[in-house]
Design a protein around this motif. Sequence first.
Motif, PDB file in Angstrom:
ATOM      1  N   PHE A  91       2.865  -0.543   7.188  1.00  0.00           N
ATOM      2  CA  PHE A  91       3.124  -1.533   6.137  1.00  0.00           C
ATOM      3  C   PHE A  91       2.201  -1.377   4.938  1.00  0.00           C
ATOM      4  O   PHE A  91       2.483  -1.891   3.844  1.00  0.00           O
ATOM      5  CB  PHE A  91       2.997  -2.958   6.697  1.00  0.00           C
ATOM      6  CG  PHE A  91       1.593  -3.519   6.660  1.00  0.00           C
ATOM      7  CD1 PHE A  91       1.150  -4.224   5.550  1.00  0.00           C
ATOM      8  CD2 PHE A  91       0.710  -3.327   7.716  1.00  0.00           C
ATOM      9  CE1 PHE A  91      -0.148  -4.738   5.501  1.00  0.00           C
ATOM     10  CE2 PHE A  91      -0.580  -3.833   7.679  1.00  0.00           C
ATOM     11  CZ  PHE A  91      -1.017  -4.543   6.564  1.00  0.00           C
ATOM     12  N   LYS A  92       1.104  -0.658   5.091  1.00  0.00           N
ATOM     13  CA  LYS A  92       0.097  -0.592   4.031  1.00  0.00           C
ATOM     14  C   LYS A  92       0.599   0.089   2.766  1.00  0.00           C
ATOM     15  O   LYS A  92       0.033  -0.083   1.691  1.00  0.00           O
ATOM     16  CB  LYS A  92      -1.166   0.094   4.567  1.00  0.00           C
ATOM     17  CG  LYS A  92      -1.856  -0.733   5.650  1.00  0.00           C
ATOM     18  CD  LYS A  92      -3.033  -0.014   6.288  1.00  0.00           C
ATOM     19  CE  LYS A  92      -3.637  -0.848   7.406  1.00  0.00           C
ATOM     20  NZ  LYS A  92      -4.764  -0.157   8.095  1.00  0.00           N
ATOM     21  N   THR A  93       1.677   0.865   2.883  1.00  0.00           N
ATOM     22  CA  THR A  93       2.269   1.454   1.686  1.00  0.00           C
ATOM     23  C   THR A  93       2.755   0.380   0.720  1.00  0.00           C
ATOM     24  O   THR A  93       2.708   0.565  -0.502  1.00  0.00           O
ATOM     25  CB  THR A  93       3.431   2.398   2.047  1.00  0.00           C
ATOM     26  OG1 THR A  93       3.914   3.027   0.856  1.00  0.00           O
ATOM     27  CG2 THR A  93       4.564   1.664   2.741  1.00  0.00           C
ATOM     28  N   PHE A  94       3.209  -0.758   1.242  1.00  0.00           N
ATOM     29  CA  PHE A  94       3.665  -1.845   0.380  1.00  0.00           C
ATOM     30  C   PHE A  94       2.497  -2.449  -0.400  1.00  0.00           C
ATOM     31  O   PHE A  94       2.657  -2.868  -1.545  1.00  0.00           O
ATOM     32  CB  PHE A  94       4.344  -2.935   1.202  1.00  0.00           C
ATOM     33  CG  PHE A  94       5.508  -2.452   2.039  1.00  0.00           C
ATOM     34  CD1 PHE A  94       6.424  -1.545   1.524  1.00  0.00           C
ATOM     35  CD2 PHE A  94       5.687  -2.899   3.336  1.00  0.00           C
ATOM     36  CE1 PHE A  94       7.500  -1.096   2.285  1.00  0.00           C
ATOM     37  CE2 PHE A  94       6.755  -2.465   4.102  1.00  0.00           C
ATOM     38  CZ  PHE A  94       7.659  -1.560   3.581  1.00  0.00           C
ATOM     39  N   VAL A  95       1.331  -2.492   0.222  1.00  0.00           N
ATOM     40  CA  VAL A  95       0.136  -2.990  -0.460  1.00  0.00           C
ATOM     41  C   VAL A  95      -0.242  -2.047  -1.598  1.00  0.00           C
ATOM     42  O   VAL A  95      -0.553  -2.482  -2.713  1.00  0.00           O
ATOM     43  CB  VAL A  95      -1.034  -3.141   0.529  1.00  0.00           C
ATOM     44  CG1 VAL A  95      -2.269  -3.700  -0.176  1.00  0.00           C
ATOM     45  CG2 VAL A  95      -0.651  -4.035   1.708  1.00  0.00           C
ATOM     46  N   LEU A  96      -0.203  -0.748  -1.321  1.00  0.00           N
ATOM     47  CA  LEU A  96      -0.526   0.237  -2.352  1.00  0.00           C
ATOM     48  C   LEU A  96       0.426   0.130  -3.540  1.00  0.00           C
ATOM     49  O   LEU A  96      -0.008   0.090  -4.706  1.00  0.00           O
ATOM     50  CB  LEU A  96      -0.466   1.649  -1.768  1.00  0.00           C
ATOM     51  CG  LEU A  96      -0.654   2.794  -2.772  1.00  0.00           C
ATOM     52  CD1 LEU A  96      -2.039   2.759  -3.386  1.00  0.00           C
ATOM     53  CD2 LEU A  96      -0.391   4.143  -2.100  1.00  0.00           C
ATOM     54  N   ALA A  97       1.723   0.090  -3.283  1.00  0.00           N
ATOM     55  CA  ALA A  97       2.700   0.024  -4.371  1.00  0.00           C
ATOM     56  C   ALA A  97       2.505  -1.233  -5.210  1.00  0.00           C
ATOM     57  O   ALA A  97       2.545  -1.179  -6.453  1.00  0.00           O
ATOM     58  CB  ALA A  97       4.114   0.068  -3.803  1.00  0.00           C
ATOM     59  N   THR A  98       2.283  -2.368  -4.553  1.00  0.00           N
ATOM     60  CA  THR A  98       2.089  -3.620  -5.285  1.00  0.00           C
ATOM     61  C   THR A  98       0.816  -3.570  -6.125  1.00  0.00           C
ATOM     62  O   THR A  98       0.807  -4.002  -7.291  1.00  0.00           O
ATOM     63  CB  THR A  98       2.029  -4.800  -4.310  1.00  0.00           C
ATOM     64  OG1 THR A  98       3.185  -4.789  -3.465  1.00  0.00           O
ATOM     65  CG2 THR A  98       1.963  -6.120  -5.054  1.00  0.00           C
ATOM     66  N   ALA A 152     -10.740  -1.953   4.177  1.00  0.00           N
ATOM     67  CA  ALA A 152     -10.185  -1.614   2.867  1.00  0.00           C
ATOM     68  C   ALA A 152      -8.868  -2.344   2.638  1.00  0.00           C
ATOM     69  O   ALA A 152      -8.601  -2.870   1.543  1.00  0.00           O
ATOM     70  CB  ALA A 152      -9.986  -0.108   2.752  1.00  0.00           C
ATOM     71  N   THR A 153      -8.032  -2.386   3.660  1.00  0.00           N
ATOM     72  CA  THR A 153      -6.742  -3.076   3.541  1.00  0.00           C
ATOM     73  C   THR A 153      -6.932  -4.543   3.212  1.00  0.00           C
ATOM     74  O   THR A 153      -6.251  -5.099   2.340  1.00  0.00           O
ATOM     75  CB  THR A 153      -5.949  -2.934   4.848  1.00  0.00           C
ATOM     76  OG1 THR A 153      -5.778  -1.545   5.143  1.00  0.00           O
ATOM     77  CG2 THR A 153      -4.589  -3.609   4.736  1.00  0.00           C
ATOM     78  N   LYS A 273       2.904   7.247   5.573  1.00  0.00           N
ATOM     79  CA  LYS A 273       1.931   6.389   6.243  1.00  0.00           C
ATOM     80  C   LYS A 273       2.450   6.139   7.644  1.00  0.00           C
ATOM     81  O   LYS A 273       3.653   6.152   7.890  1.00  0.00           O
ATOM     82  CB  LYS A 273       1.765   5.062   5.494  1.00  0.00           C
ATOM     83  CG  LYS A 273       0.665   4.172   6.053  1.00  0.00           C
ATOM     84  CD  LYS A 273      -0.711   4.727   5.761  1.00  0.00           C
ATOM     85  CE  LYS A 273      -1.809   3.944   6.471  1.00  0.00           C
ATOM     86  NZ  LYS A 273      -1.886   4.302   7.910  1.00  0.00           N
ATOM     87  N   GLY A 274       1.547   5.917   8.559  1.00  0.00           N
ATOM     88  CA  GLY A 274       1.924   5.612   9.926  1.00  0.00           C
ATOM     89  C   GLY A 274       1.162   4.420  10.467  1.00  0.00           C
ATOM     90  O   GLY A 274       0.361   3.827   9.761  1.00  0.00           O
ATOM     91  N   GLY A 275       1.421   4.065  11.703  1.00  0.00           N
ATOM     92  CA  GLY A 275       0.733   2.939  12.314  1.00  0.00           C
ATOM     93  C   GLY A 275       0.769   2.993  13.828  1.00  0.00           C
ATOM     94  O   GLY A 275       1.732   3.500  14.397  1.00  0.00           O
ATOM     95  N   SER A 276      -0.272   2.464  14.463  1.00  0.00           N
ATOM     96  CA  SER A 276      -0.285   2.383  15.921  1.00  0.00           C
ATOM     97  C   SER A 276      -1.447   1.548  16.418  1.00  0.00           C
ATOM     98  O   SER A 276      -2.408   1.325  15.679  1.00  0.00           O
ATOM     99  CB  SER A 276      -0.402   3.785  16.535  1.00  0.00           C
ATOM    100  OG  SER A 276      -1.717   4.239  16.469  1.00  0.00           O
ATOM    101  N   ILE A 277      -1.342   1.061  17.613  1.00  0.00           N
ATOM    102  CA  ILE A 277      -2.465   0.499  18.376  1.00  0.00           C
ATOM    103  C   ILE A 277      -1.960   0.117  19.757  1.00  0.00           C
ATOM    104  O   ILE A 277      -0.764   0.192  20.020  1.00  0.00           O
ATOM    105  CB  ILE A 277      -3.124  -0.705  17.661  1.00  0.00           C
ATOM    106  CG1 ILE A 277      -4.603  -0.746  17.996  1.00  0.00           C
ATOM    107  CG2 ILE A 277      -2.426  -1.985  18.004  1.00  0.00           C
ATOM    108  CD1 ILE A 277      -5.365  -1.847  17.316  1.00  0.00           C
ATOM    109  N   ASP A 278      -2.856  -0.289  20.622  1.00  0.00           N
ATOM    110  CA  ASP A 278      -2.519  -0.809  21.950  1.00  0.00           C
ATOM    111  C   ASP A 278      -2.927  -2.279  21.975  1.00  0.00           C
ATOM    112  O   ASP A 278      -4.003  -2.620  21.509  1.00  0.00           O
ATOM    113  CB  ASP A 278      -3.296  -0.078  23.042  1.00  0.00           C
ATOM    114  CG  ASP A 278      -3.207   1.415  22.881  1.00  0.00           C
ATOM    115  OD1 ASP A 278      -4.259   2.073  22.940  1.00  0.00           O
ATOM    116  OD2 ASP A 278      -2.098   1.923  22.665  1.00  0.00           O
TER     117      ASP A 278
END
Length: 340
Positions: A91-98, A152-153, A273-278
């Motif tokens: 989702f962080k790509t949306f933050v960058l674009a905005t 940073a996010t 961009k990607g994303g993951s966690i447990d």
Amino acid sequence: MRQADRSGNLLKRDIRRRQFLVLAGAAAGLAAMARTRADAAPVGSSGVPGLLDDFLALPGAKSAQLDVDSVSDPWRVTHDPDAPLFCGSAFKTFVLATYLKEVEAGRLSEAEQLTIDDSIRSVGGGVFEHLAGTTAARNILEAMIAHSDNTATDVALARVGPDKVRAFIADAGLHQARIPDSTRRFFSYIAGYPAGEDMGWKGLEETNGTPRAPVNGEETMVCPASEFVSYYKRALAGAFFEKKETLAEFKRIQAMADAIAMVVPQDTPAYGKGGSIDWNGFHCLAVAGQMIVATTPVTFSLTLNWTDSDGDEAAVETRYKQTVSDILRRTRKQVLEPQT
């Protein structure tokens, strides 16, 4: 975080473990959304037979779309592309674009010094987690994409405003995409804190509430494959920016994402961009973006959500990376050497 031990130290350890992309999983019930086969390519006739077969063989719920926009014969392959699976840091790509749109409009500046301290610090990413002081907004945006740094996010989200990002998402017609107010607010909620409450940096060491599902009605990160593909096609074509310099900066930063080197064929220009966690027995892996093969854009999004009962975390993660890499490699080969 495991059910048997909800300490803040374990929360930190679990989040740091995921270097492939960063953020959290989704509810176990999402596995029921999986289907048994990929949809036939609705455009063109040059697709790769069985391209998604190995992806579909992975356990859990899956959402995928890959568009090859060849001038002569465009084609697409999908699997549950509209399924709203958890996407983590993608989702962080949306933050960058905005943020860059605000810079373009003169309301923000990439040269502005932004503060990093315990009032906004979050776990995960490894860039600013143990630093305090100020740095240029440009460095914040780069760390958010290149290393998926959560501090940073949260600095970027606080400066541009999460509601501004949501307005951008809505204006872009991304009807199912959802973002949190901040990564720390997200972690607070799924760790058991009341809605709207920030557990704070110190609270990370004291969490002992009942864990919640990462897909919820308060704080989450969701976007289906079809919306990621639609967004990246338009963003990388400059549809959201007024100036060519803004598009160039968007591409420069998106090209820094660590996921690119893990799944995109070598020497192939790419943005993503990607994303993951447990989290509490749930796992998520996701990657979305675009690679340029010769002059042909190949826009993709592949998201996997699964639980411990579906398969071993490390084994599935390895298979996912190999599978996505193979899908993009075979697609690149087909674009360069079409088979009749």
